[in-house]
Design a protein around this motif. Structure first.
Motif, mmCIF file in Angstrom:
data_model
loop_
_atom_site.group_PDB
_atom_site.id
_atom_site.type_symbol
_atom_site.label_atom_id
_atom_site.label_comp_id
_atom_site.label_asym_id
_atom_site.label_seq_id
_atom_site.Cartn_x
_atom_site.Cartn_y
_atom_site.Cartn_z
ATOM 1 N N UNK A 36 64.759 47.752 60.222
ATOM 2 C CA UNK A 36 64.009 49.004 60.148
ATOM 3 C C UNK A 36 62.551 48.694 60.415
ATOM 4 N N UNK A 37 62.059 49.155 61.566
ATOM 5 C CA UNK A 37 60.722 48.783 62.019
ATOM 6 C C UNK A 37 59.857 49.999 62.273
ATOM 7 N N UNK A 38 58.566 49.845 61.998
ATOM 8 C CA UNK A 38 57.544 50.829 62.326
ATOM 9 C C UNK A 38 56.485 50.126 63.160
ATOM 10 N N UNK A 63 56.334 47.014 59.043
ATOM 11 C CA UNK A 63 55.309 47.586 59.916
ATOM 12 C C UNK A 63 54.762 46.478 60.810
ATOM 13 N N UNK A 64 54.949 46.631 62.105
ATOM 14 C CA UNK A 64 54.493 45.643 63.090
ATOM 15 C C UNK A 64 53.192 46.143 63.702
ATOM 16 N N UNK A 65 52.146 45.328 63.593
ATOM 17 C CA UNK A 65 50.804 45.751 64.004
ATOM 18 C C UNK A 65 50.337 44.965 65.225
ATOM 19 N N UNK A 66 49.694 45.660 66.164
ATOM 20 C CA UNK A 66 49.120 44.958 67.313
ATOM 21 C C UNK A 66 49.345 45.687 68.618
ATOM 22 N N UNK A 100 60.473 54.671 70.816
ATOM 23 C CA UNK A 100 61.230 55.755 70.186
ATOM 24 C C UNK A 100 62.713 55.639 70.512
ATOM 25 N N UNK A 101 63.026 55.284 71.751
ATOM 26 C CA UNK A 101 64.427 55.163 72.165
ATOM 27 C C UNK A 101 65.150 54.044 71.418
ATOM 28 N N UNK A 102 64.409 53.018 71.002
ATOM 29 C CA UNK A 102 65.011 51.910 70.249
ATOM 30 C C UNK A 102 65.149 52.238 68.761
ATOM 31 N N UNK A 103 64.570 53.355 68.329
ATOM 32 C CA UNK A 103 64.647 53.724 66.926
ATOM 33 C C UNK A 103 63.498 53.216 66.088
ATOM 34 N N UNK A 104 62.408 52.778 66.733
ATOM 35 C CA UNK A 104 61.226 52.318 66.008
ATOM 36 C C UNK A 104 60.452 53.536 65.510
ATOM 37 N N UNK A 105 60.044 53.523 64.247
ATOM 38 C CA UNK A 105 59.257 54.621 63.669
ATOM 39 C C UNK A 105 57.839 54.577 64.247
ATOM 40 N N UNK A 164 58.710 44.640 67.462
ATOM 41 C CA UNK A 164 59.237 45.897 66.929
ATOM 42 C C UNK A 164 60.546 46.265 67.621
ATOM 43 N N UNK A 165 60.580 46.097 68.936
ATOM 44 C CA UNK A 165 61.801 46.374 69.692
ATOM 45 C C UNK A 165 62.940 45.462 69.248
ATOM 46 N N UNK A 166 62.631 44.163 69.126
ATOM 47 C CA UNK A 166 63.649 43.205 68.730
ATOM 48 C C UNK A 166 64.193 43.472 67.339
ATOM 49 N N UNK A 167 63.320 43.819 66.409
ATOM 50 C CA UNK A 167 63.757 44.155 65.063
ATOM 51 C C UNK A 167 64.751 45.312 65.089
ATOM 52 N N UNK A 168 64.414 46.365 65.822
ATOM 53 C CA UNK A 168 65.301 47.525 65.890
ATOM 54 C C UNK A 168 66.637 47.154 66.535
#
Length: 319
Positions: free
Chosen positions: A45-47, A3-6, A66-71, A36-40
């Motif tokens: 698996x990023x939220x 979970x990426x916050x900020x 959403x397009x990158x698959x981030x929750x 978050x984008x980079x993780x995906x």
């Protein structure tokens, strides 16, 4: 899930000048958004847990993640505008940021919003200026306290004094997180911005003594150094690259490091403390290669796993 916050915002660049006007180009960004984008893109698996406005810019940010698959199930949608940040570059190619806006969406994350974040998250990543502006800073501190011992707590201060100029607030945030973070990634520039007279090795030692399991310091073109509480110390040189700019380089490095740890099944404090030299070197090299790709092109355009695979055989562990 990490979970990426900020913050998620738009970086605005000067694209050209005329006699009576300046042409502007706006690019989606914000350190946590980039992470978050980079993780995906690197197979993680990023939220994302950050305020996403319902305005035109906020809708674009939401759609891009959403397009990158981030929750996005955890992301609040406040009725507040999206922050805009003017990005310039100094003579060394280092980004300079000027913030435009107040009462913006990324700051409007409340304690009540924490119910959106799953308690079984593998890792919680906090950092950047949302750790020093309210009410979001207090909300993120409450989340860290809630998840300590449940999730790997990861912190990158990503100091931006031009956005949040209260240096004591930044120092307080760093001190607070040094006693709670399992993984601390920081740039040499951040250390010197907060503590001009402090040596990097002193900062590392103080962080480990405070309780951090793994401290990673990026040195730009000189590479990266990482030290664990077991006193394993590793240095990895930077990957040679023709630098276009360094916007998003630190975020890319952090995405690479966390993606490697997630793929390797190392997203626990015990696993991080138990990293052996070969594992830590592989993780840092993977992250450094990812950052080099970002530096080779304009803006925070983070790479995909396939790009690293094309450049060199992947160090990332295979399932």
């Amino acid at each position: 899930m990490i979970v990426v916050c900020g913050e998620a915002l738009f970086d605005v660049f000067a694209a050209g000048e005329r006699a009576a006007s300046v042409d502007l180009s706006a690019c989606q960004g914000g350190s946590p958004f980039n992470l978050a984008t980079g993780l995906a893109r690197l197979g993680g698996k990023a939220s994302f847990f950050g305020g996403l406005s319902r305005d035109m810019f906020g809708r674009r940010l939401h759609a891009a993640l959403a397009a990158e698959g981030v929750d996005l199930a955890a992301a609040p949608r406040p009725d507040a505008p999206t922050a805009l940040v003017m990005v310039g570059v100094d003579d060394r190619g280092v980004p300079v940021y000027t913030f435009y806006g107040s009462g913006t969406a990324e700051r409007a994350v409340s304690i009540a919003d924490l119910a959106r974040v799953p308690a079984d998250a593998q890792a919680i990543h906090v950092g950047s200026y949302c750790m020093v502006v309210e009410p979001v800073a207090s909300s993120l501190r409450a989340l860290v306290e809630r998840q300590r011992g449940r999730s790997l707590i990861v912190y990158d201060p990503n100091v931006r004094l031009t956005i949040a100029p209260d240096i004591e607030a930044w120092r307080d945030s760093v001190r607070w997180m040094q006693r709670r973070a399992d993984v601390l990634k920081v740039s040499e520039e951040d250390i010197h911005a907060l503590y001009p007279d402090m040596r990097v090795d002193t900062f590392i030692a103080e962080s480990l003594e405070a309780g951090v399991a793994l401290v990673v310091v990026t040195w730009g073109e000189r590479g990266v150094v990482a030290v664990t509480r077991s006193q394993l110390a590793v240095e990895v040189p930077a990957v040679p690259v023709t630098v276009v700019d360094t916007v998003g380089a630190g975020d890319t490095f952090q995405a690479g490091l966390l993606a490697w740890l997630q793929r390797a099944g190392k997203l626990t404090r015990r696993a991080v403390e138990g990293l052996v030299q070969d594992e830590l070197v592989e993780a840092l090299r993977f992250a450094a290669r990812a950052a080099a790709i970002t530096c080779s092109r304009r803006g925070a355009d983070l790479p995909y796993t396939s790009e690293l695979a094309d450049a060199e055989a992947l160090d990332m562990p295979q399932p």
